[in-house]
Design a protein around this motif. Structure first.
Motif, mmCIF file in Angstrom:
data_model
loop_
_atom_site.group_PDB
_atom_site.id
_atom_site.type_symbol
_atom_site.label_atom_id
_atom_site.label_comp_id
_atom_site.label_asym_id
_atom_site.label_seq_id
_atom_site.Cartn_x
_atom_site.Cartn_y
_atom_site.Cartn_z
ATOM 1 N N ALA A 116 15.454 36.243 42.900
ATOM 2 C CA ALA A 116 15.222 35.989 41.481
ATOM 3 C C ALA A 116 15.865 37.081 40.617
ATOM 4 O O ALA A 116 16.446 36.802 39.561
ATOM 5 C CB ALA A 116 13.726 35.914 41.205
ATOM 6 N N SER A 117 15.770 38.331 41.073
ATOM 7 C CA SER A 117 16.356 39.434 40.305
ATOM 8 C C SER A 117 17.871 39.334 40.285
ATOM 9 O O SER A 117 18.510 39.571 39.255
ATOM 10 C CB SER A 117 15.917 40.772 40.897
ATOM 11 N N LEU A 118 18.483 38.986 41.427
ATOM 12 C CA LEU A 118 19.938 38.849 41.457
ATOM 13 C C LEU A 118 20.394 37.707 40.556
ATOM 14 O O LEU A 118 21.439 37.798 39.893
ATOM 15 C CB LEU A 118 20.408 38.635 42.892
ATOM 16 N N ARG A 119 19.641 36.606 40.533
ATOM 17 C CA ARG A 119 20.011 35.503 39.643
ATOM 18 C C ARG A 119 19.902 35.935 38.178
ATOM 19 O O ARG A 119 20.747 35.558 37.347
ATOM 20 C CB ARG A 119 19.112 34.302 39.915
ATOM 21 N N SER A 153 28.824 46.707 40.023
ATOM 22 C CA SER A 153 27.415 46.425 40.306
ATOM 23 C C SER A 153 27.333 45.857 41.718
ATOM 24 O O SER A 153 28.368 45.587 42.351
ATOM 25 C CB SER A 153 26.831 45.432 39.301
ATOM 26 N N ILE A 154 26.117 45.649 42.227
ATOM 27 C CA ILE A 154 25.990 45.083 43.575
ATOM 28 C C ILE A 154 26.447 43.630 43.611
ATOM 29 O O ILE A 154 26.698 43.071 44.692
ATOM 30 C CB ILE A 154 24.543 45.188 44.094
ATOM 31 N N LEU A 155 26.618 43.009 42.447
ATOM 32 C CA LEU A 155 27.078 41.616 42.423
ATOM 33 C C LEU A 155 28.524 41.492 42.865
ATOM 34 O O LEU A 155 28.973 40.397 43.223
ATOM 35 C CB LEU A 155 26.909 41.036 41.021
ATOM 36 N N GLU A 156 29.271 42.600 42.872
ATOM 37 C CA GLU A 156 30.662 42.528 43.320
ATOM 38 C C GLU A 156 30.735 42.220 44.816
ATOM 39 O O GLU A 156 31.788 41.786 45.321
ATOM 40 C CB GLU A 156 31.402 43.830 43.011
ATOM 41 N N LEU A 157 29.622 42.432 45.535
ATOM 42 C CA LEU A 157 29.604 42.066 46.961
ATOM 43 C C LEU A 157 29.768 40.571 47.153
ATOM 44 O O LEU A 157 30.202 40.103 48.218
ATOM 45 C CB LEU A 157 28.292 42.540 47.600
ATOM 46 N N TRP A 158 29.425 39.801 46.115
ATOM 47 C CA TRP A 158 29.552 38.349 46.170
ATOM 48 C C TRP A 158 30.543 37.847 45.116
ATOM 49 O O TRP A 158 30.509 36.702 44.717
ATOM 50 C CB TRP A 158 28.186 37.695 45.951
ATOM 51 N N PHE A 159 31.452 38.746 44.691
ATOM 52 C CA PHE A 159 32.568 38.395 43.804
ATOM 53 C C PHE A 159 32.108 37.783 42.473
ATOM 54 O O PHE A 159 32.841 37.037 41.852
ATOM 55 C CB PHE A 159 33.542 37.427 44.505
ATOM 56 N N TYR A 160 30.885 38.088 42.052
ATOM 57 C CA TYR A 160 30.331 37.522 40.813
ATOM 58 C C TYR A 160 30.413 35.989 40.805
ATOM 59 O O TYR A 160 30.627 35.370 39.773
ATOM 60 C CB TYR A 160 31.050 38.110 39.576
ATOM 61 N N ILE A 174 19.607 41.379 52.091
ATOM 62 C CA ILE A 174 19.355 42.604 52.853
ATOM 63 C C ILE A 174 20.467 42.836 53.874
ATOM 64 O O ILE A 174 20.937 43.969 54.057
ATOM 65 C CB ILE A 174 17.977 42.522 53.561
ATOM 66 N N GLN A 175 20.911 41.787 54.523
ATOM 67 C CA GLN A 175 21.976 41.933 55.522
ATOM 68 C C GLN A 175 23.268 42.401 54.880
ATOM 69 O O GLN A 175 23.964 43.264 55.419
ATOM 70 C CB GLN A 175 22.201 40.595 56.241
ATOM 71 N N LYS A 176 23.614 41.847 53.736
ATOM 72 C CA LYS A 176 24.847 42.226 53.051
ATOM 73 C C LYS A 176 24.797 43.677 52.591
ATOM 74 O O LYS A 176 25.751 44.442 52.765
ATOM 75 C CB LYS A 176 25.051 41.302 51.842
ATOM 76 N N MET A 185 35.785 43.346 46.526
ATOM 77 C CA MET A 185 36.431 42.917 45.292
ATOM 78 C C MET A 185 37.485 43.924 44.820
ATOM 79 O O MET A 185 38.559 43.550 44.369
ATOM 80 C CB MET A 185 35.377 42.713 44.212
ATOM 81 N N TYR A 186 37.173 45.231 44.967
ATOM 82 C CA TYR A 186 38.082 46.263 44.444
ATOM 83 C C TYR A 186 38.706 47.109 45.547
ATOM 84 O O TYR A 186 39.493 48.007 45.258
ATOM 85 C CB TYR A 186 37.318 47.179 43.479
#
Length: 997
Positions: A116-119, A153-160, A174-176, A185-186
């Motif tokens: 929910a927080s990531l969304r 941000s940590i959202l770059e792990l999922w390419f936004y 947690i796994q990621k 991404m960078y």
């Protein structure tokens, strides 16, 4: 009284042998008094000309303000010109000027790693992308790494990717988080400590949750995009304030935040300062004048404040013409000049009010000359002391502080001259108006047969000091209590002064109720290990020959305990990793020669670095770190400079920050790199450089200032004991102010250092006036103390209280700067008045020295203070000047002539021949008059009656009788013929009264 008794008394009253300092004192004081008398006479004789000349001179100097330019650059204001960081900053600005703006966001929740927080974070990111500023929005203004905007941000792990993020489960997240070390991404190292705050782990050491997450947006700082970028930042602030239902809080700080919140609060409090000036104006009107239609001083109060404005114009114009820099802290100057100027005004007006009834009988110009003569030495002591103290302070190596001291010295010097000329001229015109019974507010209206109300004739403050403050202070229990309180204050504040620490935080200057301050507190709470972002810059040298040295330096920096682990972003290591993988590639092999498996020339190295940055996905994240020459031309690229980023660990205070900076510098300076090598730099290091020397410079300036205070007061007061006692008052005040600031939570920074230096000038004023006045009055020590407080106490108190009024409304300011101003000025006024009006009189009543010899037996018989009427051969009277001839005592058989004051003697003998009509000459009866307080009577109500005292008391009765007869006949001076009633016998034997003029 027999002759022997008279001779004994005569021998007792013979002047004792004076020391060299005392002789110097008497001569110097007499010289100053004569000079101020003549100046006062000239000014009072030509008030309009004096005012025009003062305005003209200050106006001409103020022309220099046409070149006014405020300097805001920290390196020019607060960093010594010889500091190494000056050259380092110039190199950085030339090769790597700042090119980005930012918006830093902290998002908090019970667990920001929940789906929910990531969304919610993704929704915030998406909303930020949709914010528009005219034709621009984030995608058009953002700083890019390759084809994508740089948003960390940590959202770059999922390419936004919104769809991907919305589908994540808790296990996926947690796994990621626990298995990725590079940003997909960078293509740069991923430092989770900078992205997640207050993380917690399970028993196996895996990260399973965090309280906060950071998000950093970067924009290009191009001139044509500045306004749209600032508008976008403002909309981002509003977006963050609106919050999100799945997040606890959203904190934000942008490039514009400090200007909006810090300077915004300052601008809002400027209105409070304006109101403070209005309070000072009202107080001046209430205290300078009286509560009736004629004696109110509305226009004189305006003139007093105008003199402060003229001094500012003089000082600013002259200093700017001479090239002295002007910084933001110079905005304090008007308040310093206001405090000193108002104090001098009150001293001059109090001297005018303290003219004796005999002096009140003189013409206006002579009364004004006497007033300035009495007040001139006192304002000279304080003004010259302040000027010298600030002039010495100008020798500091901190340019901003040096410039402030120069402006202050020039301003106080100008104010000193203006108070003795411009203000005295205005006081003369005001008194002309009073003596013509013109209305105080509407001078064109003349009151007929005006009689002031009785309440307006009551001088409340003078009465308070004479009847209550002075006598009560002379009581032994009160004296003991005062010394105990002084000792207790000193002891407590010495401890506070000792523990006053040096520290500076930009957060202090942001209002505590602002969003920017809340962001700073959140960063300190959730990311406590994160300190200052900095960088290591390397100049143009042979990188291809320095691989080992560069990698050794990198290794030492990584191991530095003052550097956050994993925060170093080193392009050189990334390039070497790529080169080692590409070493056998046909396009790379020619760069190597012999057994050395590395580019053998500077040109090959630059060419391969350029290829790595612009033609590989790994290298694109490092493009900003290298500056090339000919990078876009057909020629070979040349490296002109490089840098890499890192972050200091959090340091609790300025001392620790300086240690961290110096430790990093030591590693780099000893790396052995050629060609000037590398250096660490960030803009905040400029503040660190200032903090390195600030405390030392503060103590140096305070020490020099107090030495100057003692030296100048010794020369001007010219009495060692009085100067030493005044000196202790200044020292005690400074210690009490600094100690109280410690208990108030204030630390040593640039603002507090300047305010503490400034407080020396104010502290002197409250004590020097009392010390000087004590030396000019006669009697026993307690009597002299009470008389001193009566004469100068109201002026000293009013000067301090008016300064306090100017800052009173800042007591609840949310701006740290203005709150600091209030704290310093409040404590200076409080402790300055305490030591000047309470402690100093008590000490003087016990160990005060003898008064100046320029005052003989009583003030009425002191010929140096009683004007002498000079008449020309035609019988026309000239102005009155002070006599410098000292009375002498000669043997006399006429005991009455020897010991009775001359005025009383002449009056007594005159009674044998004449009878005085006291109804027509009311001022002859001094016993019913207040000998020290002037009633502002119109001249038409004051008949001029004066008896010239003789200079020599002689046994020859003939000259005495002749002088008496001349006094009766009025031949001595035409001015003495103003009014007299002679009683002569008529032919019928009856006595007839005849009025002669």
């Amino acid at each position: 009284m027999d002759v022997s008794t008279a001779c004994d008394i005569s021998s007792q009253n013979k002047p004792r042998k004076r020391s060299c300092l005392e002789r110097l004192s008497n001569g110097f004081i007499s010289l100053l008094e004569r000079a101020f008398y003549r100046l006062g006479y000239v000014v009072a004789s030509h008030p309009y000309l004096t005012i025009c000349q003062c305005v003209l001179i200050c106006g001409l100097c103020a022309i220099g303000m046409k070149d006014f330019k405020e300097t805001n650059a920290a390196e020019k204001l607060w960093v010594p010109a010889t500091s190494r960081i000056q050259d380092e900053k110039r190199w950085v600005m030339k090769n790597f000027p700042p090119f980005t703006r930012y918006a830093s966001v902290i998002l908090t929740a019970d667990n920001v790693l929940s789906p929910a927080s990531l969304r919610a974070m993704m929704a915030f990111y998406k909303s930020a992308n949709t914010l528009e500023s005219g034709p621009h929005y984030l995608q058009t203004m953002c700083f890019r790494v390759g084809p994508v905007c740089h948003v960390t941000s940590i959202l770059e792990l999922w390419f936004y990717n919104e769809e991907l993020i919305n589908s994540l489960t808790q296990d996926d997240i947690i796994q990621k988080i626990n298995n990725v070390t590079m940003s997909p991404m960078y293509h740069s190292k991923l430092h989770l400590g900078s992205l997640l705050g207050q993380m917690w782990r399970d028993s196996s050491g895996q990260i399973v949750g965090a309280k906060a997450a950071s998000m950093l947006f970067l924009l290009y700082d191009k001139p044509e995009w500045k306004k749209p970028a600032m508008d976008w930042e403002l909309k981002m602030v509003n977006l963050a304030k609106s919050g999100h239902s799945d997040l606890t809080d959203i904190f934000i700080y942008t490039t514009r935040s400090f200007d909006d919140e810090g300077y915004g609060a300052v601008n809002a409090d400027v209105n409070l300062l304006s109101t403070g000036f209005s309070l000072v104006m009202v107080y001046l009107i209430l205290t300078l004048g009286r509560f009736n239609l004629v004696h109110q001083k509305f226009y004189l109060s305006i003139a007093g404040l105008l003199s402060v404005g003229l001094a500012i114009g003089f000082a600013y114009g002259l200093a700017i013409t001479c090239g002295v820099l002007y910084g933001p802290v110079h905005a304090l100057m008007p308040f310093l000049l206001l405090g000193i100027g108002v104090d001098d005004m009150f001293v001059i007006v109090e001297a005018w009010k303290n003219l004796t009834p005999k002096e009140l009988k003189l013409p206006l110009v002579d009364r004004m000359a006497l007033s300035l003569k009495h007040a001139g030495v006192s304002i000279t002591v304080t003004s010259i002391t302040d000027v010298v103290a600030f002039a010495i302070g100008a020798s500091t190596v901190i340019p901003g502080l040096s410039g402030f001291c120069i402006y202050a010295a020039l301003g106080i010097l100008a104010l000193y001259g203006l108070q003795a000329t411009f203000f005295v001229a205005c006081l003369t015109l005001d008194q002309r108006k009073v003596e013509a019974t013109r209305d105080g507010c509407i001078p064109c209206y003349v009151h007929k047969n005006y009689t002031p109300n009785s309440f307006s004739q009551w001088n409340i403050m003078t009465t308070a000091f004479e009847k209550y403050v002075g006598p009560n202070l002379m009581k032994f229990p009160i004296k003991v209590l005062v010394l105990l309180v002084t000792s207790a204050l000193l002891g407590v504040n010495v401890w506070g002064f000792y523990h006053l620490k040096q520290d500076f935080s930009l957060t202090m200057y942001i209002p505590s109720d602002s969003y920017a301050h809340k962001y700073a507190m959140a960063r300190e709470k959730y990311f406590p290990s994160d300190g200052l972002d900095t960088a290591v810059y390397c100049k143009d040298f042979e990188y291809h020959k320095s691989r080992d040295l560069m990698e050794k330096m990198y290794s030492n920096i990584v191991e530095d305990p003052y550097i956050v682990n994993g925060s170093v972003v080193f392009w050189f290591s990334a390039f070497n990793d790529w080169f080692d993988r590409m070493r056998d590639d046909p396009s790379v092999a020619p760069s190597m020669y012999g057994d050395v498996k590395y580019p053998y020339s500077k040109a090959w190295f630059a060419l391969l670095v350029h290829r790595f940055l612009y033609h590989t996905p790994q290298g694109q994240a490092y493009r900003q770190f290298i500056k090339f020459e000919n990078a876009s031309s057909t020629g070979n690229p040349i490296i002109r400079g490089t840098y890499f980023k890192l972050r200091h660990t959090y340091q609790p205070d300025s001392k620790s920050e300086i240690i961290a900076m110096e430790h990093l510098r030591h590693i780099i300076d000893n790396s052995g790199l050629p060609g000037g090598g590398c250096f660490a730099y960030t803009d905040v290091y400029l503040t660190y450089e200032t903090n390195k020397i600030l405390q030392r410079e503060l103590y140096r300036n305070l020490l020099l200032a107090v030495i100057c205070v003692f030296t100048v007061t010794l020369l001007l007061i010219a009495n060692f004991r009085t100067s030493l006692i005044v000196f202790t008052c200044v020292i005690f005040t400074l210690v009490d102010v600094a100690g109280t600031l410690h208990f108030w939570g204030v630390t040593i920074d640039t603002a507090s250092s300047i305010l503490l230096t400034l407080s020396v000038g104010l502290a002197v004023d409250y004590s020097a006036h009392i010390g000087h006045m004590f030396m000019t009055v006669q009697g026993t020590r307690p009597e002299r103390v009470v008389e001193t407080l009566k004469k100068i106490g109201p002026a000293v108190f009013s000067g301090g209280f008016s300064t306090f009024l100017a800052f009173l409304l800042l007591c609840n300011s949310y701006s740290y700067g203005f709150s600091l101003f209030f704290r310093v000025f409040f404590t200076v006024v409080l402790f300055g008045l305490f030591h000047g009006l309470i402690y100093l009189p008590v000490v003087l009543s016990w160990i005060g020295p003898e008064p100046y010899d320029t005052h003989l037996t009583t003030e009425d018989r002191a010929n140096i203070y009683i004007p002498q009427c000079k008449c020309n051969s035609q019988g026309e009277s000239n102005h009155l000047e002070p006599s410098t001839q000292k009375p002498t005592l000669r043997e006399s058989t006429d005991q009455e002539a020897l010991w009775v004051p001359q005025e009383d003697l002449v009056d007594k003998k005159e009674q044998d021949l004449t009878t005085v009509d006291t109804a027509n000459a009311p001022l002859l009866d001094d016993s019913s008059k207040d000998m020290t307080t002037q009633q502002d009577h119109p001249s038409s109500q004051i008949p001029f009656t004066s008896i010239q005292p003789s200079h020599n008391i002689t046994t020859d009765t003939s000259p005495l009788q002749q002088e008496k007869q001349e006094l009766i006949n009025g031949d001595t001076c035409p001015l003495l013929q103003e009014r007299r009633t002679d009683i002569i016998p008529t032919s019928s034997g009856e006595k007839e009264k005849r009025m002669t003029r």
